[in-house]
Design a protein around this motif. Sequence first.
Motif, PDB file in Angstrom:
ATOM      1  N   GLU A  68      -4.165  -9.028  12.739  1.00  0.00           N
ATOM      2  CA  GLU A  68      -3.378  -8.227  13.687  1.00  0.00           C
ATOM      3  C   GLU A  68      -3.264  -8.941  15.029  1.00  0.00           C
ATOM      4  OE1 GLU A  68      -0.878  -5.676  14.767  1.00  0.00           O
ATOM      5  OE2 GLU A  68      -1.907  -5.028  12.954  1.00  0.00           O
ATOM      6  N   ARG A  77      -7.228   1.273   1.541  1.00  0.00           N
ATOM      7  CA  ARG A  77      -6.236   1.729   2.512  1.00  0.00           C
ATOM      8  C   ARG A  77      -6.757   1.450   3.923  1.00  0.00           C
ATOM      9  NH1 ARG A  77      -2.185   2.397  -0.765  1.00  0.00           N
ATOM     10  NH2 ARG A  77      -2.507   3.879  -2.430  1.00  0.00           N
ATOM     11  N   GLU A  78      -5.963   0.761   4.690  1.00  0.00           N
ATOM     12  CA  GLU A  78      -6.335   0.430   6.059  1.00  0.00           C
ATOM     13  C   GLU A  78      -5.150   0.752   6.966  1.00  0.00           C
ATOM     14  OE1 GLU A  78      -9.352  -0.638   6.998  1.00  0.00           O
ATOM     15  OE2 GLU A  78     -10.062  -0.724   4.940  1.00  0.00           O
ATOM     16  N   ASN A  79      -5.434   1.062   8.217  1.00  0.00           N
ATOM     17  CA  ASN A  79      -4.390   1.386   9.171  1.00  0.00           C
ATOM     18  C   ASN A  79      -4.057   0.138   9.983  1.00  0.00           C
ATOM     19  OD1 ASN A  79      -2.554   2.808  10.679  1.00  0.00           O
ATOM     20  ND2 ASN A  79      -4.094   3.662  12.056  1.00  0.00           N
ATOM     21  N   SER A 117       0.804  -1.222   0.000  1.00  0.00           N
ATOM     22  CA  SER A 117       0.000   0.000   0.000  1.00  0.00           C
ATOM     23  C   SER A 117       0.838   1.274   0.000  1.00  0.00           C
ATOM     24  CB  SER A 117      -0.952   0.004   1.194  1.00  0.00           C
ATOM     25  OG  SER A 117      -0.221  -0.123   2.397  1.00  0.00           O
ATOM     26  N   LYS A 118       2.126   1.165   0.289  1.00  0.00           N
ATOM     27  CA  LYS A 118       3.016   2.330   0.274  1.00  0.00           C
ATOM     28  C   LYS A 118       3.825   2.416  -1.014  1.00  0.00           C
ATOM     29  CE  LYS A 118       3.199   2.258   5.241  1.00  0.00           C
ATOM     30  NZ  LYS A 118       3.931   1.843   6.406  1.00  0.00           N
TER      31      LYS A 118
END
Length: 181
Positions: free
Chosen positions: A106, A129-131, A74-75
């Motif tokens: 997680e 996009r997820e944190n 994602s980056k």
Amino acid sequence: ECRLWIDAKKGVRRYELRMKVNAETYAQNVDYLKVDTQPKFADDLFVFTPPKDAREIRSADEPVDAPDFEAVDSKGGKVKLSSYRGKPVVLGFWSSSTREALARLEKLRGEFGVAVLGVNAGDAPESARENVAFPLLFQKKDELSAAYRVTELPAFILVGAEGKILARGEAAVRAELERGK
């Protein structure tokens, strides 16, 4: 609508099918005079001939090599599975409709200290996009899903330190990680 009439001694006696298409109703009835509930078949009637490129494995539990891959995270960085060789990795296949799986991935990461790669299936990178504290990977044309034979989401796959697939499914992955504690 489908109905079956069954006689306790003779088995299925009547099969009735009714379908409504637009304003018209269609019906089909089949009456059975004799129903053999335990027919005898020749041994060679159902013979499996594997494809030429198939290989036999001794057990469904026998570890197989995990297909290596390189994917964009994602980056915008590149992530290669083989760079994790020497430590177990959980591949978590997910989509925007199954994003709750990311919290469970997680939790596995925190509980067992295992590396986790979240593999998005079907979403555009900008919409997924997820944190999370692990890399989120995006695949082209579901190549990774196909390579790992993922047919439903979410899907969890444990790749062992030697690069072998050790478990499929969230419960099996957790059990294998607990066994290795």
